[in-house]
Design a protein around this motif. Structure first.
Motif, PDB file in Angstrom:
ATOM      1  N   TYR A 116       0.596  -1.336   0.052  1.00 35.78           N
ATOM      2  CA  TYR A 116      -0.005  -0.058   0.038  1.00 35.78           C
ATOM      3  C   TYR A 116       1.002   1.313   0.088  1.00 35.78           C
ATOM      4  N   LYS A 131       0.539   3.918  -3.008  1.00 36.17           N
ATOM      5  CA  LYS A 131       0.113   5.508  -2.680  1.00 36.17           C
ATOM      6  C   LYS A 131       1.108   6.280  -3.143  1.00 36.17           C
ATOM      7  N   ASN A 132       2.519   6.131  -3.024  1.00 40.26           N
ATOM      8  CA  ASN A 132       3.518   6.962  -3.211  1.00 40.26           C
ATOM      9  C   ASN A 132       3.808   7.053  -4.553  1.00 40.26           C
ATOM     10  N   ILE A 169      -8.515   3.770   3.388  1.00 39.99           N
ATOM     11  CA  ILE A 169      -7.542   3.849   2.880  1.00 39.99           C
ATOM     12  C   ILE A 169      -8.163   3.769   1.219  1.00 39.99           C
ATOM     13  N   ASP A 170      -7.266   4.340   0.480  1.00 42.11           N
ATOM     14  CA  ASP A 170      -7.757   4.592  -1.062  1.00 42.11           C
ATOM     15  C   ASP A 170      -7.417   3.342  -1.941  1.00 42.11           C
TER      16      ASP A 170
END
Ligand code: GUN
Ligand code: ZN
Length: 678
Positions: free
Chosen positions: A55, A59-60, A97-98
């Motif tokens: 994750y 995300k980054n 969370i996305d």
């Protein structure tokens, strides 16, 4: 080909896990590697497998682009197996969370993870049942979805269910049947952070009991070496540690015996390179970042050292001794150890029936070990006698030294109405020694493992007194007359003896005497070799096995050096050999044939399919994938019969696995064949 077992002790196992990036040996510690800001190269400390977080990479933007291009192994510079977590932990920390389940699974497959994780919901301990049930349903739905989108990715499926044992069990059973590669046990971090180790035992056992034996289990978030041995003894194979770095950030040094604050240290706690090369003062005077790195290195060294120690103890058969030591470092770990007693019956099913080391008693908790329960459940396999003489401990093996200890004995009538004639009393007699921790040891079997291979303190503690007294009372119920040495009455505070409730003493009197009224000078204990081999066979293989193995005249050959029984022949045919190290029978072909005709299918059998039939006959070892049925009561290291579907005896050997495992595994050896050609 995924996982196989090499050695076992209690429910712990040394296994080999095969992944796309190689094989690793379990139990294994997977250091948590941060995909963006890792400064310590964990390979240098012994990491064979690591875990990182998908994750964070997802995300980054920079990390994501990089990892999609070069793969996760390149990104974190680790050539071995990599496990990725899904973001569930972030979900439990931040509530949101996305990414969805399918996206994160597909992402893990794309970056070349070895073992990926679906987006399970880590339901915390002690929530309302309704919440635990609802979230568990989602966890299971996502597990199913992950199977559909996995491609070639090996997959974790996390056991959830909060602190509800039945939900943990149900979850384990449901996902356990779906063929995942690794089964983590999730949402236990809050239990460990609050030292609720006793509840941890219940959660782990409820899960492990219902998970397939043939898959590794990962205790998620367990990174303190203090709990590794306990977790391994319950069947956990993998650990992950962010703790090495988190504790270091806090200036705390981990040891298997607890945690030490740098501020309080006058001496470094171990002999790792950090502890050898720096003093606490050196570390305290360093810049925060340099210090943190060094403490993290110490934490890794000590964590891997503990994993190595655990593996050695599994091979030695001393895992429970290590667990008992470790569980004395914190009172709540001691609670956990005491709680583990509830699960002795289950642990006994997995625990090897013979081990390389002696049983060392380390305190009353040792009385809950599998070996003792197994012994006490097997003593009634021996032929029934009318009278019982209970003698105090002497040097082991007792049968060698007991005579010197007899001295002048007297019996005193302490229960029942009449005093019987000594000639009657010492006829049809079972002689047994009473001792900690095995309670009652019939003399015929006193050399069988672990009845001779154990040590306990001479000074008896209160728990042992109570335990031995209760077990003796149960055992005495099987006899008409019992004579007890007054030394036993003294040692175990047995002046009041309670017999089975409802047993009518007037009709069927158990007469209990202490050895004070009858002079036993003239009484000799003559152990008949013939009776001894019968009893050992009954104890090992079940009631009546001695008669089946040795029905007629036998020739007993003893060791010239030790005088111990070695080989049993009938005519010139070898039937069985009594192994010198543990006095357990190893069969020969004729012994195997006799046992096979004496004991009904499927007892003591491992049934192989037609493909394996010719190999078994040639004496080749039996792989689990060829086994179609077996006696579920087989224990690791038991002597077993290898048969085909028609129950024709093909070979015999020593079981590497227990019955449950033989049935569940499709990889690795199940039985080490001794001889085929039957
Ligand atoms: N890390 C620590 N606990 C958990 C958990 O329950 N699930 C996942 N996926 N990761 C974890
Ligand atoms: Zn150190």
């Amino acid at each position: 080909m995924n996982f196989e077992i090499k050695n076992k002790d209690a429910m712990g196992r040394i296994g080999i896990l095969t992944t796309p990036h190689g094989k690793i040996r379990t139990p294994a510690l997977m250091p948590v590697v941060h995909p963006g800001k890792q400064t310590i190269d964990v390979k240098e400390y012994g990491a064979e497998i690591v875990i990182t977080n998908a994750y964070i990479m997802y995300k980054n933007e920079d990390l994501r682009a990089k990892v999609l291009e070069e793969g996760v192994h390149e990104l974190i510079d680790f050539p071995g197996p990599i496990v990725t977590d899904s973001g569930s932990f972030q979900l439990s920390e931040y509530g949101d969370i996305d990414v969805n389940n399918q996206e994160i699974i597909e992402f893990q497959a794309l970056i070349g993870t070895d073992i990926g994780t679906s987006l399970d919901i880590p339901t915390p301990p002690f929530v309302k049942r309704e919440r635990a049930e609802k979230e568990l349903e989602i966890t299971i739905e996502r597990a199913i979805e992950s199977l559909e989108v996995r491609g070639d990715l090996m997959l974790n499926s996390v056991v959830q269910g909060s602190t509800f044992a039945d939900l943990r069990s149900k979850c384990a059973e449901t996902i356990g049947a779906m063929g995942f590669d690794v089964y983590p046990i999730g949402a236990v971090v809050p239990l460990m952070e609050s030292y609720r180790y006793s509840e941890l035992v219940d959660v782990v056992m409820a899960s492990v009991k219902n998970l397939p034996d043939s898959k590794p289990r990962h205790l998620m978030g367990a990174g303190h070496p203090m709990v590794f041995a306990l977790a391994v003894s319950m069947g956990c194979d993998l650990f992950d540690s962010a703790a090495y770095i988190l504790y270091a950030q806090d200036d705390r040094l981990m040891m298997p015996t607890g945690t030490f604050k740098l501020a309080n240290l006058v001496e470094m706690p171990c002999s790792c390179p950090v502890c050898i090369n720096y003093t606490p003062e050196d570390l305290r005077s360093m810049k925060k970042n340099d210090r943190m790195k060094l403490i993290a290195e110490h934490n890794l060294h000590i964590s891997f050292a503990e994993i190595r120690k655990i593996k050695q103890s599994i091979v030695d058969g001393t895992l429970m001794e290590l667990v008992e030591q470790r569980c004395r470092v914190h009172p709540y770990l001691l609670d956990a150890l005491r709680n583990l007693k509830k699960y002795t019956s289950l642990i006994e099913e997995y625990d090897p029936s013979s081990k390389n080391s002696a049983f060392f008693y380390s305190g009353p908790e040792s009385l809950a070990r599998a070996e003792i329960q197994r012994h006490l459940s097997r003593i009634d396999r021996l032929p029934k006698k009318k009278n019982l003489l209970l003698l105090p401990r002497s040097r082991k093996p007792y049968s060698k030294h007991i005579r010197n200890d007899l001295g002048k004995f007297y019996t005193k009538h302490i229960q029942g109405d009449s005093i019987v004639d000594p000639d009657e009393l010492f006829n049809d007699l079972q002689v047994a020694v009473v001792d900690v921790p095995f309670a009652v040891i019939p003399l015929e079997i006193d050399e069988v493992y672990p009845l001779a291979q154990n040590e306990a303190p001479i000074i008896t503690d209160e728990d042992s007194k109570k335990f031995i007294k209760e077990e003796l009372e149960k055992y005495m119920n099987g006899f008409d007359n019992v004579v007890i040495s007054s030394k036993i009455l003294d040692r175990f505070d047995m002046y009041t003896i309670e017999l089975e409730p409802g047993r009518d003493l007037s009709e069927n009197p158990v007469r209990v005497y202490s050895l004070e009224e009858y002079e036993l000078d003239s009484f000799k204990i003559d152990l008949d070799d013939r009776e001894k081999i019968n009893c050992i066979a009954d104890y090992q293989f079940g009631a009546g096995s001695g008669k089946a193995l040795f029905p007629g005249e036998v020739k007993i050959v003893k060791s010239r050096k030790t005088g111990k029984i070695r080989h049993i022949y009938e005519e010139d045919v070898l039937i069985a050999t009594l192994r010198a190290t543990d006095s357990v029978f190893v069969l020969d072909r004729d012994g195997a044939r006799r046992l096979h005709s004496h004991i009904d299918y499927p007892e003591k059998r491992v049934v192989v399919n037609a493909d394996a039939d010719p190999f078994a006959r040639e004496g080749k070892s039996i792989f689990a994938k060829f086994v179609i049925d077996c006696d579920i009561n087989i224990r690791t290291n038991d002597e077993v019969l290898i048969v085909n579907e028609k129950d024709e005896l093909l070979a015999f050997g020593k079981s590497i696995l227990c019955g449950h495992e033989i049935m569940d595994f499709n990889t690795g050896q199940a039985v080490k064949t001794r001889k085929g050609g039957i």
